[in-house]
Design a protein around this motif. Structure first.
Motif, PDB file in Angstrom:
ATOM      1  N   THR B 113       9.866  -5.545   2.930  1.00  0.00           N
ATOM      2  CA  THR B 113      10.556  -4.281   2.390  1.00  0.00           C
ATOM      3  C   THR B 113      10.169  -3.120   3.273  1.00  0.00           C
ATOM      4  O   THR B 113      11.223  -2.075   3.399  1.00  0.00           O
ATOM      5  N   GLY B 114       8.929  -3.112   3.684  1.00  0.00           N
ATOM      6  CA  GLY B 114       8.610  -1.857   4.531  1.00  0.00           C
ATOM      7  C   GLY B 114       8.468  -0.709   3.785  1.00  0.00           C
ATOM      8  O   GLY B 114       8.094   0.165   4.280  1.00  0.00           O
ATOM      9  N   ILE B 115       8.285  -1.086   2.573  1.00  0.00           N
ATOM     10  CA  ILE B 115       7.707  -0.016   1.474  1.00  0.00           C
ATOM     11  C   ILE B 115       6.208  -0.102   1.428  1.00  0.00           C
ATOM     12  O   ILE B 115       5.567  -1.111   1.338  1.00  0.00           O
ATOM     13  N   GLU B 116       5.588   1.033   1.736  1.00  0.00           N
ATOM     14  CA  GLU B 116       4.028   1.318   1.692  1.00  0.00           C
ATOM     15  C   GLU B 116       3.583   1.189   0.129  1.00  0.00           C
ATOM     16  O   GLU B 116       4.295   2.084  -0.700  1.00  0.00           O
ATOM     17  N   VAL B 117       2.486   0.684  -0.135  1.00  0.00           N
ATOM     18  CA  VAL B 117       2.146   0.703  -1.507  1.00  0.00           C
ATOM     19  C   VAL B 117       0.486   1.114  -1.470  1.00  0.00           C
ATOM     20  O   VAL B 117      -0.299   0.472  -0.812  1.00  0.00           O
ATOM     21  N   GLU B 118       0.268   2.225  -2.310  1.00  0.00           N
ATOM     22  CA  GLU B 118      -1.295   2.572  -2.159  1.00  0.00           C
ATOM     23  C   GLU B 118      -1.495   2.591  -3.642  1.00  0.00           C
ATOM     24  O   GLU B 118      -0.893   3.188  -4.603  1.00  0.00           O
ATOM     25  N   VAL B 119      -2.597   1.576  -3.868  1.00  0.00           N
ATOM     26  CA  VAL B 119      -2.976   1.571  -5.351  1.00  0.00           C
ATOM     27  C   VAL B 119      -4.520   1.993  -5.235  1.00  0.00           C
ATOM     28  O   VAL B 119      -5.495   1.703  -4.501  1.00  0.00           O
ATOM     29  N   GLU B 120      -4.755   2.877  -6.204  1.00  0.00           N
ATOM     30  CA  GLU B 120      -6.021   3.589  -6.552  1.00  0.00           C
ATOM     31  C   GLU B 120      -6.628   2.537  -7.740  1.00  0.00           C
ATOM     32  O   GLU B 120      -6.118   2.627  -8.911  1.00  0.00           O
ATOM     33  N   ILE B 121      -7.707   1.748  -7.501  1.00  0.00           N
ATOM     34  CA  ILE B 121      -8.337   1.194  -8.731  1.00  0.00           C
ATOM     35  C   ILE B 121      -9.581   2.187  -8.878  1.00  0.00           C
ATOM     36  O   ILE B 121     -10.561   2.116  -8.160  1.00  0.00           O
ATOM     37  N   VAL B 122      -9.449   2.508 -10.313  1.00  0.00           N
ATOM     38  CA  VAL B 122     -10.425   3.398 -10.667  1.00  0.00           C
ATOM     39  C   VAL B 122     -10.670   3.118 -11.853  1.00  0.00           C
ATOM     40  O   VAL B 122     -10.220   2.379 -12.861  1.00  0.00           O
ATOM     41  N   PRO B 123     -12.157   3.542 -12.845  1.00  0.00           N
ATOM     42  CA  PRO B 123     -12.296   3.524 -13.949  1.00  0.00           C
ATOM     43  C   PRO B 123     -11.166   3.801 -14.980  1.00  0.00           C
ATOM     44  O   PRO B 123     -10.542   4.887 -14.615  1.00  0.00           O
ATOM     45  N   LEU B 124     -11.152   3.170 -16.234  1.00  0.00           N
ATOM     46  CA  LEU B 124     -10.003   3.430 -17.167  1.00  0.00           C
ATOM     47  C   LEU B 124      -9.943   4.939 -17.502  1.00  0.00           C
ATOM     48  O   LEU B 124      -8.825   5.256 -17.665  1.00  0.00           O
ATOM     49  N   GLU B 125     -11.160   5.775 -17.826  1.00  0.00           N
ATOM     50  CA  GLU B 125     -10.810   7.082 -18.248  1.00  0.00           C
ATOM     51  C   GLU B 125     -10.358   7.753 -17.092  1.00  0.00           C
ATOM     52  O   GLU B 125      -9.670   8.768 -17.428  1.00  0.00           O
TER      53      GLU B 125
END
Lengths: 313, 508
Positions: B113-125
């Motif tokens: 797709t060429g779409i960039e995906v930025e995922v932030e994996i952080v604690p639930l709160e």
């Protein structure tokens, strides 16, 4: 390439007939301090004053959790704060933590500084090594001590248990009676070197003559310490206590990482409570009120300290 | 403390947690800490040891599973997705198995797709805090929201109904997406509020019973089916095995943490109680609520002392290291118990959750609470109304939740899927044996989802109550800070606090 004319602040003004003189705006040639202070003033206003005023503004509103709107109600948050038992518990923990840490760090810092106050070979290296804990981010220090004090596999916990100095039934960070001491341990490890540095600087700046005179008069080492060193260091000590005390009052990192204010509320400080209200309950106005209240307490406490101990900057 | 400093510190903590949970390699850990300005000496590098495998013992990135999408969906991804080439979408999520795995395989989406995906994996709160700030200011900083079921109603005004959007934008609709394939109870309890779709079901950790068959056999204890049996079995094992460092059970009873609220609410439901009654008043202090809390206090007495400092991670570690023999907790622990680094590989067995003498019907509880046997902690992924890249985010959302990708995530991580077709997939069934990423617990999990799923109240205050007030007061009781061990006093104090808040919010 098309050349562009760079706009100039200078303007040409007629002097006589055909003659014109280039004149710069006065503020650029002024000797008045304002133009030169403007950039830093703008920064302070943007990053210091504006957030503070915004926090103050927020305290006049009550948050509706359903509509998520802030409704004007100037007394709501302050009334809530004074009726909130957790706030009073947090004040107690904050003062207990601050005073305990200050006394221990100051005592240890002064003792270590006296030991390191020497020009003999190797002491320079020792002094450099002493500063290492200061460069570790507090959150990492918190993680380190969290692991070391873990009730199941922590090296400090299991060490104390195996020496018979601690009951395995009451893990340090999981028991309301000892959790604050566990958090203090991390703070002391990290910040005692700060006190050492300041005390060392003070010790090294002391004049030699009074000590030589005292030695000639037959003063013992303890007499010299209590009658010369301590009185002459008092200003430095007061300043160090003030700086560190203000910092300790805002304690957040270790509490957040190691206990998250628990067990129960036994390590909850004012700043960690404000964080809880902000991040968990999303009650931004009340969290701002707690933060401002903390600021007021810091100002009042430090002012009293400055008056009492005649701190000079 | 400045936000910058706060972000730096939370980043360091999250990175350290991710490393200790085996979710990132040592190399990645050092790179991230380098970004945060933390230096390490050669000595301390050596002390870091070797990275452990992913906690849940998955086979991340195993090429054998990279089968890819069906042709029509692959074509759609390439043709429709590439129209948004260059767009960057962001979302923050808790470190759940599907989040971690989707992050690992996102290249399969970004490449065509060429779409960039930025995922932030952080604690639930922190996920909650970030989403709350985003909707408060309608900032559109995040294109997608990861919404835990406990906060879903808070975000009702902020999410786009995905089913309606699918119909309204046929040019963006993924072929054969099959909305009817999603498990009906999951849709109802995890992705809908008052019948309105809020997002797509994404993750379903759910309580079930797990037991060490070797220890139960050794002590001739039958698999417990009731709450009384469970407590008796835990007591018996602790008394017999404590000298060997083994306890009957372990809890996720960390004060002030959502995990404690999850344990407590299950105990209350299991004793015929509920969190709220039909009058929308807190009912943890009624007879059934007190019975549930008393049972939990008794269980704590036969658990490792560190239980009061443990969240779900700590509880998993107790199971994984062979410290405990019984747990009624999150099913998503199970694949990790069969992982190669597990000390108890193949020794844990799944079973249906404990049976309550009498459940309180949902009609007797408040705020759409569903008392039942299996506490669910599911989440959905939702499209933000304030997103500046709605279309690109929508393409990603459909890709991440389509049949093939969801099944792949289950194959890679061994956790419960959202789609009925994934449960029935032959590849998933073939992994129902002891080994990394096992799916041998999924039959039990499916039964719990379909027949015994319990759901917490859906109300705007619940996020705060479930992560602050309830677990904090419980923590005071369980650690002896207050209430002198009296569960009634603790629950009465909570009732006073909570009823006042509910009334003040105009919800009564």
């Amino acid at each position: 390439m098309v050349s562009q004319q760079v706009p100039s602040l200078a303007v040409d003004v007629p002097v006589s007939g055909t003659e014109r003189r280039r004149v710069w705006p006065r503020f650029l040639t002024s000797e008045h301090p304002f133009p030169w202070l403007a950039p830093i003033t703008a920064l302070i206003l943007a990053f210091g004053v504006y957030p503070l005023l915004y926090a103050l503004w927020l305290t006049f509103f009550k948050r509706n959790p359903v509509t998520r709107l802030n409704v004007f109600n100037p007394t709501w948050n302050w009334g809530k704060l004074f009726a909130d038992e957790r706030v009073w518990g947090a004040i107690g923990h904050t003062y207990l933590y601050t005073i305990s840490a200050l006394l221990i760090e100051l005592g240890l810092g002064l003792a270590i500084a006296l030991l390191l106050d020497s020009d003999r070979r190797g002491y320079g290296l020792l002094r450099a090594l002493m500063t290492l804990p200061l460069v570790v981010p507090p959150a990492v220090t918190g993680m380190m001590f969290l692991l070391m004090l873990d009730g199941s596999f922590g090296v400090l916990s299991t060490g104390l248990v195996s020496l018979g100095l601690w009951s395995p039934q009451h893990p340090i960070l999981a028991s309301s009676g000892s959790a604050l001491a566990g958090v203090l341990l991390a703070d002391i490890w990290q910040w005692t070197p700060f006190m050492v540095l300041i005390m060392l600087a003070g010790l090294r700046a002391l004049p030699k003559e009074p000590f030589e005179a005292a030695a000639i008069d037959g003063a013992t080492a303890s007499q010299a310490f209590f009658r010369l060193t301590l009185p002459m260091l008092s200003r430095i000590i007061a300043l160090a206590v003030l700086i560190r005390g203000v910092d300790l009052f805002r304690i957040y990192d270790y509490v957040k990482v190691m206990t998250d204010s628990g067990p129960g509320t036994s390590t909850e400080t004012l700043t960690s409570y404000a964080g809880t209200i902000y991040f968990k309950n999303a009650d931004f106005p009340y969290a701002s009120t707690i933060s401002l209240f903390t600021l007021l307490l810091v100002i009042v406490t430090s002012s009293i300290f400055i008056k009492l101990f005649k701190v000079r900057f | 403390m400045s936000f910058k400093k706060f972000d730096q510190q939370t980043f360091i903590v999250d990175t350290a947690n991710a490393y200790t949970n085996g979710q990132i390699s040592k190399r990645e850990f050092l790179r991230k800490l380098g970004l945060a300005g933390v230096g390490f000496s050669a000595f301390s590098l050596g002390m870091l040891g070797n990275p452990r495998g992913l906690r849940r013992g998955s086979l991340l990135g195993t090429p054998a599973y990279a089968d890819g999408l069906p042709d029509n969906q692959a074509k759609w991804l390439k043709e429709v997705g590439s129209k948004f080439k260059g767009a960057k979408i962001r979302y923050s999520t808790e470190s759940t198995p599907p989040s971690v795995i989707l992050n690992q395989i996102k290249k399969e989406f970004t490449d065509p797709t060429g779409i960039e995906v930025e995922v932030e994996i952080v604690p639930l709160e922190q996920v909650l805090a970030k989403a709350t700030q985003d909707v408060q200011g309608q900032l559109g900083s995040y294109d997608l929201y990861y919404l835990d079921q406990s906060w879903i109603s808070m975000f009702q005004p902020d999410c786009i109904d995905p089913v309606a959007y699918y119909k309204d934008k046929p040019e963006l609709a993924m072929p054969d997406f099959d909305w009817d394939d999603f498990s009906k109870p999951l849709v109802k309890n995890v992705a809908q509020v008052d019948g309105q779709w809020m997002g797509i079901p994404f993750d379903i950790p759910i309580f079930t019973l797990m037991y060490r068959k070797d220890i139960l056999e050794k002590h001739k204890i039958a698999v417990p089916t009731t709450y009384e049996d469970y407590l008796a079995a835990a007591r018996q094992i602790t008394e017999a095995e404590k000298g060997n460092g083994i306890f009957g059970t372990g809890l996720q009873a960390k004060s002030g943490h959502y995990s404690l609220e999850c344990d407590w609410s299950q105990a209350v439901w299991g004793h015929g109680g509920s969190i709220f009654n039909k009058n929308k008043k807190f009912s943890g202090n009624d007879e059934q609520g007190i019975a549930g809390l008393k049972w939990y206090q008794d269980l704590l007495k036969v658990s490792p002392p560190n239980s009061t400092a443990s969240t779900w991670d700590g509880q998993f570690e107790m199971m994984h290291s062979g410290q405990i023999a019984l747990a009624q907790s999150w099913d998503e622990f199970f694949p990790g118990l069969d992982a190669d680094d597990s000390k108890v590989k193949g020794l844990w067995e799944p079973a249906k959750p404990l049976t309550a003498k009498k459940l309180r019907p949902a009609s007797e509880a408040g705020f759409n609470e569903q008392p039942n046997l299996g506490h669910q902690g599911g989440s959905c992924i939702s499209l933000s109304k304030y997103s500046k890249n709605k279309e690109a985010a929508w393409i990603f959302m459909q890709w991440g939740c389509c049949k093939e990708i969801m099944t792949r995530c289950t194959l890679l991580g061994g956790f419960a899927p959202m789609r009925n077709s994934s449960f029935a997939d032959p590849r998933v069934k073939a992994k129902a044996k002891v080994g990394a990423g096992t799916t041998r617990h999924l039959e039990t999990v499916k039964w719990v989802i379909d027949n015994a799923m319990a759901t917490e109240p859906h109300m705007a205050l619940w996020a705060g109550l479930s992560t602050n007030e309830i677990p904090t007061e419980l923590g005071k009781l369980l650690t002896g800070q207050a209430y002198g061990g009296d569960p009634k006093a603790c629950m009465d104090a909570l009732a006073k606090q909570i009823d006042a808040q509910v009334k003040d919010a105009g919800l009564l």
